[in-house]
Design a protein around this motif. Structure first.
Motif, PDB file in Angstrom:
ATOM      1  N   ILE A 226       4.247  -0.750   3.786  1.00  0.00           N
ATOM      2  CA  ILE A 226       3.492   0.501   3.874  1.00  0.00           C
ATOM      3  C   ILE A 226       4.415   1.621   3.426  1.00  0.00           C
ATOM      4  CG2 ILE A 226       2.258   2.104   5.368  1.00  0.00           C
ATOM      5  CD1 ILE A 226       1.793  -0.295   7.266  1.00  0.00           C
ATOM      6  N   ILE A 227       4.057   2.236   2.309  1.00  0.00           N
ATOM      7  CA  ILE A 227       4.847   3.339   1.749  1.00  0.00           C
ATOM      8  C   ILE A 227       4.076   4.634   2.004  1.00  0.00           C
ATOM      9  CG2 ILE A 227       5.928   4.276  -0.328  1.00  0.00           C
ATOM     10  CD1 ILE A 227       5.647   1.368  -1.500  1.00  0.00           C
ATOM     11  N   ALA A 228       4.766   5.655   2.465  1.00  0.00           N
ATOM     12  CA  ALA A 228       4.157   6.971   2.652  1.00  0.00           C
ATOM     13  C   ALA A 228       4.791   7.939   1.660  1.00  0.00           C
ATOM     14  CB  ALA A 228       4.363   7.461   4.077  1.00  0.00           C
ATOM     15  N   ALA A 229       3.985   8.825   1.099  1.00  0.00           N
ATOM     16  CA  ALA A 229       4.467   9.776   0.099  1.00  0.00           C
ATOM     17  C   ALA A 229       4.017  11.179   0.468  1.00  0.00           C
ATOM     18  CB  ALA A 229       3.937   9.401  -1.282  1.00  0.00           C
ATOM     19  N   ASP A 230       4.985  12.080   0.608  1.00  0.00           N
ATOM     20  CA  ASP A 230       4.665  13.468   0.942  1.00  0.00           C
ATOM     21  C   ASP A 230       5.876  14.333   0.615  1.00  0.00           C
ATOM     22  OD1 ASP A 230       4.045  15.965   2.537  1.00  0.00           O
ATOM     23  OD2 ASP A 230       2.343  14.718   3.140  1.00  0.00           O
TER      24      ASP A 230
ATOM     25  N   ALA B 169       6.361  15.707   7.480  1.00  0.00           N
ATOM     26  CA  ALA B 169       5.317  14.708   7.290  1.00  0.00           C
ATOM     27  C   ALA B 169       5.925  13.335   7.041  1.00  0.00           C
ATOM     28  CB  ALA B 169       4.412  15.109   6.131  1.00  0.00           C
ATOM     29  N   ARG B 170       7.030  13.281   6.304  1.00  0.00           N
ATOM     30  CA  ARG B 170       7.673  11.984   6.046  1.00  0.00           C
ATOM     31  C   ARG B 170       8.245  11.403   7.337  1.00  0.00           C
ATOM     32  NH1 ARG B 170       9.682  14.873   1.605  1.00  0.00           N
ATOM     33  NH2 ARG B 170      11.830  14.880   2.386  1.00  0.00           N
ATOM     34  N   ALA B 171       8.823  12.253   8.174  1.00  0.00           N
ATOM     35  CA  ALA B 171       9.337  11.767   9.458  1.00  0.00           C
ATOM     36  C   ALA B 171       8.200  11.253  10.328  1.00  0.00           C
ATOM     37  CB  ALA B 171      10.093  12.892  10.170  1.00  0.00           C
ATOM     38  N   ARG B 172       7.073  11.954  10.302  1.00  0.00           N
ATOM     39  CA  ARG B 172       5.908  11.518  11.066  1.00  0.00           C
ATOM     40  C   ARG B 172       5.406  10.173  10.557  1.00  0.00           C
ATOM     41  NH1 ARG B 172       2.797  16.061  11.206  1.00  0.00           N
ATOM     42  NH2 ARG B 172       1.979  15.723   9.126  1.00  0.00           N
ATOM     43  N   ALA B 173       5.412   9.980   9.250  1.00  0.00           N
ATOM     44  CA  ALA B 173       4.947   8.724   8.679  1.00  0.00           C
ATOM     45  C   ALA B 173       5.745   7.543   9.216  1.00  0.00           C
ATOM     46  CB  ALA B 173       5.034   8.778   7.157  1.00  0.00           C
ATOM     47  N   LEU B 174       7.042   7.712   9.306  1.00  0.00           N
ATOM     48  CA  LEU B 174       7.884   6.640   9.841  1.00  0.00           C
ATOM     49  C   LEU B 174       7.567   6.395  11.306  1.00  0.00           C
ATOM     50  CD1 LEU B 174      11.277   7.632   8.166  1.00  0.00           C
ATOM     51  CD2 LEU B 174       9.759   5.745   7.518  1.00  0.00           C
ATOM     52  N   ASP B 175       7.308   7.461  12.058  1.00  0.00           N
ATOM     53  CA  ASP B 175       6.961   7.331  13.467  1.00  0.00           C
ATOM     54  C   ASP B 175       5.630   6.604  13.640  1.00  0.00           C
ATOM     55  OD1 ASP B 175       7.236   7.884  16.302  1.00  0.00           O
ATOM     56  OD2 ASP B 175       5.694   9.409  16.042  1.00  0.00           O
TER      57      ASP B 175
ATOM     58  N   VAL C 234       0.834  -1.199   0.000  1.00  0.00           N
ATOM     59  CA  VAL C 234       0.000   0.000   0.000  1.00  0.00           C
ATOM     60  C   VAL C 234       0.871   1.252   0.000  1.00  0.00           C
ATOM     61  CG1 VAL C 234      -1.863  -1.170   1.241  1.00  0.00           C
ATOM     62  CG2 VAL C 234      -0.123   0.098   2.516  1.00  0.00           C
ATOM     63  N   CYS C 235       0.278   2.347  -0.463  1.00  0.00           N
ATOM     64  CA  CYS C 235       0.953   3.647  -0.375  1.00  0.00           C
ATOM     65  C   CYS C 235      -0.075   4.687   0.036  1.00  0.00           C
ATOM     66  CB  CYS C 235       1.595   4.033  -1.699  1.00  0.00           C
ATOM     67  SG  CYS C 235       2.513   5.606  -1.633  1.00  0.00           S
ATOM     68  N   VAL C 236       0.320   5.569   0.948  1.00  0.00           N
ATOM     69  CA  VAL C 236      -0.512   6.674   1.419  1.00  0.00           C
ATOM     70  C   VAL C 236       0.111   7.974   0.928  1.00  0.00           C
ATOM     71  CG1 VAL C 236      -1.306   7.941   3.456  1.00  0.00           C
ATOM     72  CG2 VAL C 236      -1.307   5.429   3.454  1.00  0.00           C
ATOM     73  N   TRP C 237      -0.638   8.699   0.100  1.00  0.00           N
ATOM     74  CA  TRP C 237      -0.208  10.026  -0.348  1.00  0.00           C
ATOM     75  C   TRP C 237      -0.835  11.077   0.569  1.00  0.00           C
ATOM     76  CZ3 TRP C 237      -0.200   6.181  -3.934  1.00  0.00           C
ATOM     77  CH2 TRP C 237       0.760   6.224  -4.950  1.00  0.00           C
TER      78      TRP C 237
ATOM     79  N   GLY D 287       4.492   4.296  11.650  1.00  0.00           N
ATOM     80  CA  GLY D 287       4.557   2.899  11.247  1.00  0.00           C
ATOM     81  C   GLY D 287       4.817   2.618   9.785  1.00  0.00           C
ATOM     82  N   ALA D 288       5.103   3.645   8.973  1.00  0.00           N
ATOM     83  CA  ALA D 288       5.431   3.390   7.574  1.00  0.00           C
ATOM     84  C   ALA D 288       6.773   2.669   7.476  1.00  0.00           C
ATOM     85  CB  ALA D 288       5.475   4.694   6.790  1.00  0.00           C
ATOM     86  N   ASP D 289       6.893   1.787   6.501  1.00  0.00           N
ATOM     87  CA  ASP D 289       8.174   1.120   6.266  1.00  0.00           C
ATOM     88  C   ASP D 289       9.141   2.033   5.532  1.00  0.00           C
ATOM     89  OD1 ASP D 289       7.559  -1.669   7.238  1.00  0.00           O
ATOM     90  OD2 ASP D 289       5.969  -1.446   5.750  1.00  0.00           O
ATOM     91  N   VAL D 290       8.599   2.847   4.646  1.00  0.00           N
ATOM     92  CA  VAL D 290       9.408   3.769   3.849  1.00  0.00           C
ATOM     93  C   VAL D 290       8.601   5.049   3.672  1.00  0.00           C
ATOM     94  CG1 VAL D 290      10.623   4.147   1.672  1.00  0.00           C
ATOM     95  CG2 VAL D 290      10.412   1.833   2.573  1.00  0.00           C
ATOM     96  N   ALA D 291       9.281   6.198   3.708  1.00  0.00           N
ATOM     97  CA  ALA D 291       8.637   7.482   3.439  1.00  0.00           C
ATOM     98  C   ALA D 291       9.384   8.165   2.303  1.00  0.00           C
ATOM     99  CB  ALA D 291       8.630   8.358   4.688  1.00  0.00           C
ATOM    100  N   LEU D 292       8.683   8.457   1.221  1.00  0.00           N
ATOM    101  CA  LEU D 292       9.304   8.994   0.012  1.00  0.00           C
ATOM    102  C   LEU D 292       8.804  10.397  -0.298  1.00  0.00           C
ATOM    103  CD1 LEU D 292       8.894   5.859  -2.311  1.00  0.00           C
ATOM    104  CD2 LEU D 292      10.877   6.451  -0.886  1.00  0.00           C
ATOM    105  N   ASP D 293       9.673  11.173  -0.927  1.00  0.00           N
ATOM    106  CA  ASP D 293       9.294  12.488  -1.445  1.00  0.00           C
ATOM    107  C   ASP D 293       8.589  12.269  -2.781  1.00  0.00           C
ATOM    108  OD1 ASP D 293       9.070  15.019  -2.530  1.00  0.00           O
ATOM    109  OD2 ASP D 293      11.130  15.608  -2.093  1.00  0.00           O
TER     110      ASP D 293
END
Length: 337
Positions: A185-189, A194-200, A161-164, A202-208
């Protein structure tokens, strides 16, 4: 006549004013709730700036606030199954007698006030251990992504999954996707905070999401299979264009962020061949709020880190400004009357 303080929006002039208004009296099947906490949502900002307009509001002013918790202060006639002093969260809306969905703080008065009226069927009991500020944000800030993940998106364990957009709703989506076992779990922002928060959360990876290799990285992280589910919490056309490109076979794109801009699928043949879906999502159902309160009571969830700040009711305009300008990249600011 007894009065109370309330933050009232004139939807004609789009002016917000904290003022004295008559304290409401509960009618049949209603209670009066002493508000202990009320969340400030981006939807409130959109109501104030005019990008959202109530569809069913009677008159031109409304007390804002659809994320509310408090204590039952007074019972209306023939209310038997609720007691004065009960700790409750309020559902963010209800159905009228015609089946039309009405939203608290939009179509009728909400919880940016010292007291709020509530129908008994919109009361959700909350445990003593759940703080009022955390309880207040469960309806909408948490229940909307919970419904998007579990019902509309129907995410299963080990699905990619990815959350934008990792703001107030997206951050909780990451947390909830972790709970249901999605992986990766991928986070995109584009925002580093926001990317640092995503990792906090529970995201596995946070991408720009603005990086040149963004789509390539998603392909690598999913081993070329693409996403099982993509969640747009940003409501931005480019996000939806990106998401469609990286959906896998039977992939679902869930549209949670709101926009009036058109959505275009560039390669319709590929979309149909892979049997992909685009699903609209809005809000949640009453059972989603109840489920989340039960999960908190069972120790599976907690939302203390989601409370970015607490302000007084008189500071409602300042809370709106902070959220609108993303000062400190808040998840949720809470008003405490």
């Amino acid at each position: 006549m007894a009065t109370m303080r309330a933050a009232r929006l004139n939807v004609t002039t789009r002016t917000l004013e904290v003022t004295d208004v008559p304290r409401p009296v509960p009618g049949r099947d209603e209670v009066l709730v002493r508000v202990m906490a009320a969340g400030v949502c981006l939807s409130d900002v959109h109501l104030i700036d005019g990008s959202l307009t109530p569809l069913h509001l009677k008159g031109d002013t409304v007390t804002l606030g659809h994320e509310v918790s408090g204590v039952v202060e007074e019972l209306g006639p023939e209310v038997l199954d609720v007691g004065v002093g009960d700790r409750v969260a309020l559902q963010a809306g209800e159905h009228d007698r015609h089946g039309q969905v009405l939203t608290r703080g939009v179509d009728y008065d909400g919880g940016w006030a010292e007291y709020a009226l509530a129908s008994t069927d919109t009361l959700v009991p909350i445990p003593d251990a759940l703080p009022f500020d955390e309880a207040a944000i469960i309806p909408d800030a948490v229940s909307t992504p919970w419904a998007a993940v579990t019902t509309t998106g129907d995410v299963r364990p080990a699905e990619a999954v990815c959350v934008w957009g990792v703001g107030g709703l997206g951050a909780h989506a990451v947390q909830l996707l972790r709970l249901v076992g999605a992986a990766p779990i991928i986070a995109a922002d584009p925002d580093a905070q926001a990317r640092a928060r995503a990792l906090d959360y529970g995201a596995d990876v946070a991408l720009d999401s603005t990086a040149e290799d963004f789509l390539t990285r998603i392909g690598q992280l999913t081993h070329g299979r693409g996403l099982d589910a993509a969640f747009d919490f940003a409501g931005v056309p480019v996000v939806r264009e990106q998401a469609v490109k990286v959906l896998g076979e039977h992939g679902r794109l869930v549209l949670v962020g709101l926009t009036n801009r058109p959505l275009e699928v560039a390669d319709g043949t590929r979309f149909s061949y892979l049997r992909q879906q685009i699903l609209g999502h809005y809000g949640s159902e009453p059972e989603h709020v109840v489920q989340l309160v039960d999960l908190v009571a069972a120790g599976r969830l907690e939302f203390s880190r989601s409370i970015s700040d607490s302000l007084s009711l008189g500071q409602a305009p300042e809370a709106v400004r902070r959220l609108r300008e993303r000062i400190g990249s808040p998840v949720r600011i809470v008003l405490r009357p």
